[in-house]
Design a protein around this motif. Structure first.
Motif, PDB file in Angstrom:
ATOM      1  N   ALA A 133       0.829  -1.210   0.000  1.00 28.60           N
ATOM      2  CA  ALA A 133       0.000   0.000   0.000  1.00 28.60           C
ATOM      3  C   ALA A 133       0.861   1.256   0.000  1.00 28.60           C
ATOM      4  N   GLU A 134       1.909   1.266   0.788  1.00 29.63           N
ATOM      5  CA  GLU A 134       2.755   2.459   0.856  1.00 29.63           C
ATOM      6  C   GLU A 134       3.364   2.777  -0.501  1.00 29.63           C
ATOM      7  N   VAL A 135       3.815   1.745  -1.195  1.00 33.12           N
ATOM      8  CA  VAL A 135       4.399   1.940  -2.529  1.00 33.12           C
ATOM      9  C   VAL A 135       3.326   2.380  -3.519  1.00 33.12           C
ATOM     10  N   TYR A 136       2.209   1.676  -3.544  1.00 37.07           N
ATOM     11  CA  TYR A 136       1.126   2.018  -4.466  1.00 37.07           C
ATOM     12  C   TYR A 136       0.670   3.462  -4.270  1.00 37.07           C
ATOM     13  N   GLN A 137       0.524   3.867  -3.033  1.00 33.77           N
ATOM     14  CA  GLN A 137       0.002   5.203  -2.741  1.00 33.77           C
ATOM     15  C   GLN A 137       1.001   6.288  -3.122  1.00 33.77           C
ATOM     16  N   ARG A 138       2.255   6.068  -2.826  1.00 30.26           N
ATOM     17  CA  ARG A 138       3.273   7.055  -3.206  1.00 30.26           C
ATOM     18  C   ARG A 138       3.322   7.215  -4.725  1.00 30.26           C
ATOM     19  N   GLU A 139       3.343   6.101  -5.430  1.00 27.03           N
ATOM     20  CA  GLU A 139       3.409   6.161  -6.895  1.00 27.03           C
ATOM     21  C   GLU A 139       2.128   6.760  -7.470  1.00 27.03           C
ATOM     22  N   GLY A 140       0.977   6.422  -6.887  1.00 28.45           N
ATOM     23  CA  GLY A 140      -0.288   6.929  -7.385  1.00 28.45           C
ATOM     24  C   GLY A 140      -0.431   8.425  -7.196  1.00 28.45           C
ATOM     25  N   VAL A 141      -0.046   8.920  -6.013  1.00 31.03           N
ATOM     26  CA  VAL A 141      -0.115  10.364  -5.761  1.00 31.03           C
ATOM     27  C   VAL A 141       0.783  11.114  -6.735  1.00 31.03           C
ATOM     28  N   ARG A 153      -6.236  11.874  -7.196  1.00 33.00           N
ATOM     29  CA  ARG A 153      -5.178  12.025  -6.185  1.00 33.00           C
ATOM     30  C   ARG A 153      -5.774  12.110  -4.784  1.00 33.00           C
ATOM     31  N   PHE A 154      -6.866  12.840  -4.617  1.00 32.32           N
ATOM     32  CA  PHE A 154      -7.439  12.977  -3.286  1.00 32.32           C
ATOM     33  C   PHE A 154      -8.000  11.653  -2.775  1.00 32.32           C
ATOM     34  N   GLU A 155      -8.530  10.835  -3.671  1.00 36.48           N
ATOM     35  CA  GLU A 155      -9.021   9.533  -3.215  1.00 36.48           C
ATOM     36  C   GLU A 155      -7.858   8.650  -2.770  1.00 36.48           C
ATOM     37  N   ILE A 156      -6.752   8.693  -3.510  1.00 35.12           N
ATOM     38  CA  ILE A 156      -5.563   7.945  -3.079  1.00 35.12           C
ATOM     39  C   ILE A 156      -5.069   8.471  -1.741  1.00 35.12           C
ATOM     40  N   LEU A 157      -5.076   9.787  -1.569  1.00 39.34           N
ATOM     41  CA  LEU A 157      -4.666  10.382  -0.294  1.00 39.34           C
ATOM     42  C   LEU A 157      -5.545   9.897   0.855  1.00 39.34           C
ATOM     43  N   ALA A 158      -6.835   9.702   0.588  1.00 43.28           N
ATOM     44  CA  ALA A 158      -7.737   9.223   1.637  1.00 43.28           C
ATOM     45  C   ALA A 158      -7.346   7.820   2.087  1.00 43.28           C
ATOM     46  N   HIS A 159      -7.051   6.951   1.133  1.00 41.77           N
ATOM     47  CA  HIS A 159      -6.617   5.600   1.493  1.00 41.77           C
ATOM     48  C   HIS A 159      -5.247   5.634   2.180  1.00 41.77           C
ATOM     49  N   GLN A 160      -4.406   6.552   1.746  1.00 43.64           N
ATOM     50  CA  GLN A 160      -3.115   6.728   2.412  1.00 43.64           C
ATOM     51  C   GLN A 160      -3.317   7.169   3.865  1.00 43.64           C
ATOM     52  N   ALA A 161      -4.245   8.084   4.083  1.00 45.58           N
ATOM     53  CA  ALA A 161      -4.528   8.559   5.442  1.00 45.58           C
ATOM     54  C   ALA A 161      -5.024   7.418   6.323  1.00 45.58           C
ATOM     55  N   ARG A 162      -5.850   6.543   5.765  1.00 42.28           N
ATOM     56  CA  ARG A 162      -6.335   5.400   6.541  1.00 42.28           C
ATOM     57  C   ARG A 162      -5.174   4.476   6.916  1.00 42.28           C
ATOM     58  N   ARG A 163      -4.264   4.244   5.971  1.00 45.58           N
ATOM     59  CA  ARG A 163      -3.089   3.416   6.285  1.00 45.58           C
ATOM     60  C   ARG A 163      -2.269   4.050   7.400  1.00 45.58           C
ATOM     61  N   VAL A 189     -16.035   9.507  -1.917  1.00 46.28           N
ATOM     62  CA  VAL A 189     -15.290   8.487  -1.171  1.00 46.28           C
ATOM     63  C   VAL A 189     -14.203   9.138  -0.326  1.00 46.28           C
ATOM     64  N   ALA A 190     -13.442  10.035  -0.934  1.00 41.64           N
ATOM     65  CA  ALA A 190     -12.362  10.711  -0.213  1.00 41.64           C
ATOM     66  C   ALA A 190     -12.910  11.498   0.970  1.00 41.64           C
ATOM     67  N   GLN A 191     -14.019  12.177   0.779  1.00 41.66           N
ATOM     68  CA  GLN A 191     -14.608  12.968   1.859  1.00 41.66           C
ATOM     69  C   GLN A 191     -15.083  12.073   3.002  1.00 41.66           C
ATOM     70  N   THR A 192     -15.747  10.967   2.669  1.00 38.72           N
ATOM     71  CA  THR A 192     -16.229  10.051   3.702  1.00 38.72           C
ATOM     72  C   THR A 192     -15.083   9.530   4.562  1.00 38.72           C
ATOM     73  N   ILE A 193     -14.036   9.030   3.902  1.00 37.20           N
ATOM     74  CA  ILE A 193     -12.904   8.465   4.634  1.00 37.20           C
ATOM     75  C   ILE A 193     -12.220   9.533   5.475  1.00 37.20           C
ATOM     76  N   ALA A 194     -12.005  10.707   4.889  1.00 37.34           N
ATOM     77  CA  ALA A 194     -11.308  11.779   5.601  1.00 37.34           C
ATOM     78  C   ALA A 194     -12.089  12.217   6.835  1.00 37.34           C
ATOM     79  N   LEU A 195     -13.390  12.376   6.710  1.00 41.06           N
ATOM     80  CA  LEU A 195     -14.217  12.797   7.836  1.00 41.06           C
ATOM     81  C   LEU A 195     -14.214  11.753   8.955  1.00 41.06           C
ATOM     82  N   CYS A 196     -14.243  10.481   8.583  1.00 47.35           N
ATOM     83  CA  CYS A 196     -14.192   9.419   9.588  1.00 47.35           C
ATOM     84  C   CYS A 196     -12.861   9.428  10.332  1.00 47.35           C
TER      85      CYS A 196
END
Length: 283
Positions: A133-141, A153-163, A189-196
């Motif tokens: 996940a760390e590699v995927y997220q860095r490359e994706g961003v 990018r913001f959706e990837i950032l949301a999954h990164q924040a969860r990690r 999706v990004a907003q939901t994850i970030a708010l949680c």
């Protein structure tokens, strides 16, 4: 149109439009429009995490795309099918998703590549595959930032924040969520994850108003019927009630599974069932 509706949280409308497109196009000679309509149905099935339907629609899209040499639809369908597998811990699914990303980049499908980056970031966190996940997220961003794919990018950032949250890196998780919530271009999706995540961090730290962001996330998630929206809200609600240990604590074991547990059990989402069952046991 169906895809855009879904990205903004209008899932029922997206499904209706997608089904209508298939019904009309199946009356005509098979072509790229029908292939993409099948691929869109696979995408919508993926987003509710109905693995069987994703494989069915994805198979139809792939078969037709290969017959008519439609590379874009082939990559799109491969992405959906691969993601469905990776979400339940299937390595063949992960490899198919990585292959779809490679093909998108080779063939110049920039937005499709962004979608593949999102799904690698999402599925890897879902099954706690944090090293990948760390590699995927860095490359994706990096990929999305360089190409102006802000919503991706913001959706990837949301999954990164969860990690980062899961790994105990609270300050970094908070910084990522702040970036998302300040933006005017992040998706539902990004907003939901970030708010949680904001709600969880406030509750863990004893900061005020952890219920506010959780209520905002619930308002976004509830109409979608998608686990990627509902699961973050369900687990955040469970953790916050558990931390509070107050009113409603005794009912938490019954509250957590509905509706996320029912959806996960119905579609065979073992990682989701496991996570929710863990909260039931704690409570």
């Amino acid at each position: 149109m169906s895809s855009n509706l879904r990205c903004h949280g209008e899932v029922a409308e997206a499904t209706e439009v997608g089904l209508a497109a298939v019904a009309v196009l199946e009356q005509l000679a098979p072509g790229p429009e029908l292939a993409m309509a099948y691929a869109n149905r696979a995408m919508l099935a993926l987003n509710i995490e109905d693995t069987a339907a994703t494989l069915d629609w994805g198979g139809k899209a792939t078969d037709l795309a290969e017959r008519i040499d439609d590379r874009e639809t082939l990559a799109h369908a491969m992405n959906s099918v691969g993601t469905a597998g990776y979400l339940i811990g299937d390595d063949d699914g992960r490899r198919a998703l990585e292959r779809s990303l490679h093909l998108c980049k080779e063939w110049g499908f920039v937005e499709q590549a962004g979608r593949a980056h999102i799904h690698l970031a999402w599925a890897s966190v879902r099954i706690h595959d944090y090293a990948r996940a760390e590699v995927y997220q860095r490359e994706g961003v990096e990929y999305c930032l360089e190409r102006g794919l802000d919503a991706w990018r913001f959706e990837i950032l949301a999954h990164q924040a969860r990690r980062l949250l899961d790994q105990g890196r609270w300050d970094e998780a908070a910084e990522a969520t702040s970036t998302i919530l300040r933006s005017g271009t992040s998706n539902a999706v990004a907003q939901t994850i970030a708010l949680c995540i904001v709600a969880i961090l406030r509750a863990r730290r004893g900061d005020p108003d952890h219920r506010g962001p959780l209520a905002e996330a619930q308002a976004i998630a509830a109409p979608t019927g998608e686990l990627q929206h509902l699961l973050p809200v369900a687990t955040a609600s469970a953790e916050i009630l558990w931390l509070e240990g107050g009113e409603g604590f005794g009912d938490l074991g019954r509250a957590v599974p509905d509706p996320s547990m029912e959806l996960a059990q119905g579609y065979g989402g073992k990682p989701v069932v496991s996570e929710l069952a863990a909260w039931r046991r704690r409570c």
